[in-house]
Write a protein that holds these residues in place. Structure first.
Motif, short mmCIF file in Angstrom:
data_model
loop_
_atom_site.label_atom_id
_atom_site.label_comp_id
_atom_site.label_asym_id
_atom_site.label_seq_id
_atom_site.Cartn_x
_atom_site.Cartn_y
_atom_site.Cartn_z
N ALA A 194 -38.60 -42.16 -12.86
CA ALA A 194 -37.23 -41.68 -12.70
C ALA A 194 -36.33 -42.20 -13.80
N SER A 195 -35.39 -41.35 -14.21
CA SER A 195 -34.37 -41.73 -15.17
C SER A 195 -33.05 -42.04 -14.49
N LEU A 224 -23.39 -38.78 -13.03
CA LEU A 224 -24.44 -37.98 -12.40
C LEU A 224 -23.88 -37.25 -11.18
N ALA A 272 -34.24 -30.07 -10.67
CA ALA A 272 -33.00 -30.86 -10.57
C ALA A 272 -31.76 -29.97 -10.60
N SER A 324 -27.28 -31.69 -15.26
CA SER A 324 -28.73 -31.78 -15.44
C SER A 324 -29.11 -31.53 -16.89
N LEU A 356 -32.31 -33.89 -17.12
CA LEU A 356 -33.04 -34.10 -15.86
C LEU A 356 -33.66 -32.79 -15.39
N THR A 376 -36.94 -33.61 -9.38
CA THR A 376 -36.30 -34.39 -8.33
C THR A 376 -37.33 -34.83 -7.29
N TYR A 387 -34.31 -38.72 -10.01
CA TYR A 387 -34.32 -37.63 -10.98
C TYR A 387 -35.09 -38.07 -12.22
N ALA A 388 -35.91 -37.16 -12.77
CA ALA A 388 -36.72 -37.48 -13.96
C ALA A 388 -36.48 -36.44 -15.05
N ARG A 389 -36.76 -36.84 -16.26
CA ARG A 389 -36.61 -35.94 -17.41
C ARG A 389 -37.84 -35.07 -17.63
#
Length: 189
Positions: free
Chosen positions: A62-63, A87, A116, A125, A130, A133, A151-153
């Motif tokens: 996750a970021s 965010l 996301a 996003s 991102l 999710t 949340y991840a990239r």
């Protein structure tokens, strides 16, 4: 308002102590022990979110992370902690059943690798990059008391093992909620 992207984390290989008991996710039980010990006896949502992010950030791709807590008065989720400025708005209210996080709160079911953009405004996003999710419920009895949303990239960044780690962390959140609000014990019984 300007969105500040979260600082990238270096991913380094982690070593697992061969003698330490390991969960089914491969995460040493010591990590959850340390998480529980890091919490005050009745943590605020912010303290809880900070501890979760500090202990889980190295175990999940996750970021960014938001700990949403249930607000009984408005029957909505509010952001108790957010790891990345911009965010979500500090006064955000997510109605139960709306968006990914609201759906998780309504159904009590986890969501893995959803888009996301279904959760966040496109501008947010996109500016933070991102794409994926992971959202899991924290339950006190049958009531969802919080939702942990990561949340991840990377597309499809989260695995079933990551979901298990997040769900185990949600148990810690539920336990902390019970300590912070003893009246929840009666409701959960």
């Amino acid at each position: 308002s300007e969105v500040t992207p979260p600082e990238p984390r270096e991913s380094s290989p982690r070593t697992i102590d061969p003698v330490a008991p390991v969960t089914t996710t491969g995460l040493p039980l010591r990590s959850f022990y340390d998480l529980g010990r890091a919490l005050p006896s009745s943590p605020s949502p912010r303290q809880l979110g900070e501890a979760l992010w500090e202990h889980l950030a190295t175990h999940l791709p996750a970021s960014a992370f938001v700990l949403y807590t249930y607000d009984v008065q408005t029957h909505a989720l509010v952001a108790g902690f957010c790891s990345a400025e911009g965010l979500v708005a500090p006064d955000v209210r997510v109605p139960i059943g709306e968006g990914l996080t609201g759906w998780v709160a309504a159904t009590g079911r986890s969501v893995v690798n959803s888009d996301a953009r279904l959760e966040l405004p496109d501008g947010v996003s996109a500016s933070l990059g991102l794409t994926s999710t992971l959202a899991v419920p924290a339950r006190v009895g049958e009531q969802v008391s919080a939702v942990l949303t990561f949340y991840a990239r990377e597309v499809d960044a989260f695995t079933p093992a990551h979901c298990q780690v997040a769900e185990a962390a949600a148990e810690v959140v539920a336990s902390a909620h019970l300590r912070a609000t003893p009246s929840a014990v009666a409701k959960a019984a």
